[in-house]
Write an enzyme that holds these catalytic residues in place. Sequence first.
Site, PDB file in Angstrom:
ATOM      1  CG  PHE A   6      -1.825   1.239   1.205  1.00 12.90           C
ATOM      2  CD1 PHE A   6      -3.078   1.175   0.606  1.00 12.90           C
ATOM      3  CD2 PHE A   6      -1.423   2.451   1.750  1.00 12.90           C
ATOM      4  CE1 PHE A   6      -3.904   2.303   0.557  1.00 12.90           C
ATOM      5  CE2 PHE A   6      -2.236   3.579   1.705  1.00 12.90           C
ATOM      6  CZ  PHE A   6      -3.478   3.506   1.111  1.00 12.90           C
ATOM      7  CE  LYS A  43       1.108   5.565   7.657  1.00 11.72           C
ATOM      8  NZ  LYS A  43      -0.311   5.874   7.778  1.00 11.72           N
ATOM      9  CG  ASP A  49       6.024   3.464   0.903  1.00  7.88           C
ATOM     10  OD1 ASP A  49       6.214   4.340   1.785  1.00  7.88           O
ATOM     11  OD2 ASP A  49       4.917   3.228   0.404  1.00  7.88           O
TER      12      ASP A  49
HETATM   13  N1  PLP Z   1       3.038   4.363   2.050  1.00  8.10           N
HETATM   14  C1  PLP Z   1       2.780   3.574   3.106  1.00  8.10           C
HETATM   15  C2  PLP Z   1       3.710   2.443   3.407  1.00  8.10           C
HETATM   16  C3  PLP Z   1       1.671   3.812   3.915  1.00  8.10           C
HETATM   17  O1  PLP Z   1       1.418   3.006   4.955  1.00  8.10           O
HETATM   18  C4  PLP Z   1       0.822   4.901   3.606  1.00  8.10           C
HETATM   19  C5  PLP Z   1      -0.381   5.151   4.422  1.00  8.10           C
HETATM   20  O2  PLP Z   1      -0.850   4.364   5.177  1.00  8.10           O
HETATM   21  C6  PLP Z   1       1.136   5.707   2.506  1.00  8.10           C
HETATM   22  C7  PLP Z   1       2.248   5.425   1.751  1.00  8.10           C
HETATM   23  C8  PLP Z   1       0.274   6.896   2.187  1.00  8.10           C
HETATM   24  O3  PLP Z   1       0.450   7.859   3.147  1.00  8.10           O
HETATM   25  P1  PLP Z   1      -0.646   9.018   3.390  1.00  8.10           P
HETATM   26  O4  PLP Z   1      -1.967   8.350   3.570  1.00  8.10           O
HETATM   27  O5  PLP Z   1      -0.155   9.729   4.597  1.00  8.10           O
HETATM   28  O6  PLP Z   1      -0.617   9.909   2.199  1.00  8.10           O
END
Ligand code: PLP
Length: 403
Positions: A140, A254, A225
């Site tokens: 994700f 985050k 990521d």
């Molecule tokens: N990448 C990862 C690994 C995530 O867990 C998330 C959100 O849960 C995102 C990207 C997207 O981040 P945001 O929802 O803060 O834009």
Amino acid sequence: MKVTLDNIRERESRHVLQTYRRQPVAFIRGSGAYLYDVDGRKYLDCVSGIGVTSLGHAHPGLTAVIADQAATLLHTSNLYYHPFQAEAAVRLAELSGLPRAFFCNSGTEAVEACLKFARRYWHTQGVTDRTGFVAVMGAFSGRTLGALSVTHDEHYREPFGPLIGPVTFVDPLKPEALAEAVTAKTAAIIAEPILGEGGIRPMTPAFAAAINEVCARTGTLFIADEVQTGLGRTGYPFYSRALGLDPDLMSVGKALGGGVPVGAALVSERVSRMVSPGDHGSTYGGNLLGTRAAAFVLDQLMNGLIDHVKVVGAHLERRLRALALQHQAIVEVRGAGLMRGLEVSTDAMAIVNDARDRGLLVNRTDEVVVRLLPPLTIDTGEIDRAIEVLDGVFSTASQRARI
Ligand code: PLP
């Protein structure tokens, strides 16, 4: 008018676009590891706004920095310099080993920027057909069209096609599949060091080794990521480094602003050399408020908080493993540091709901996993309290199952 859950729900249901399934509780105040709802009820927060409020709620130092900056200067745009992008970037470079940062406003935007910089890297060198990505099943990475393209779940993707491509998804339990998936058209591999939304599943050493091998052999870039795993959450600054990976790009979000929306794409020297002014941008990205908050959060991490996570994370793991021995419904305990998942054979949402009714916030991910992402400042007494509540919740669940 007194603020009640019912009147908030009623007004939201009429005027807020219904994209979220909310739990029946409204919070109005927080302090440390605790949240308080509209009726004054106290909850131990082991969700942290999905891994955001790493310093806990209403942290006095962060609050003071935000208040001071709000009273001084919030935003000027990227047309001009201000002191705090460099302050945050220096600290991110020290923690990540990647020398340069592009600031944005969320994890999704950080991923989006990494995808763009990866394509730009090849394009600048005249290689215009290395545009593809290899991502991981269960990944994700966000909901914008680029980030969604490297997110695996069909449920999120299918209604919004066509997405960007080509993207090939590889089973992270089949490292041998990676070499085949990466072709002469692949710009980058993107992977989370621990699948977060995908059920707190750490990358195996064999998969990490396969990434290193294929990237070294083909020149393919690697994007870690680290939006969920980064910034001390696992007891390491960035978990990709703990796995022996050497990313060219990292997405961060985050926890970076401790609750102030700020994200960053971190970039190696070889990638940054291929990026020029005008290639990417953001009006808000890197504003004074966000980057000053980020610099403060990073200072806390560098001054003992990551070491604290190592200690309390090990305590949490011990307590969760002991809990799993007592409750058959807990199939597996996974994760690192203060990023933990319990895979359960019972209804995970019922566990989350019962825990909330007892004053503990945890959440469900990947259908069958109860996830804990407490603030990094949590202490062992608060962890023991969370385990005590979960013990009661699982006992009730097994009684229910027997009836
Ligand atoms: N990448 C990862 C690994 C995530 O867990 C998330 C959100 O849960 C995102 C990207 C997207 O981040 P945001 O929802 O803060 O834009």
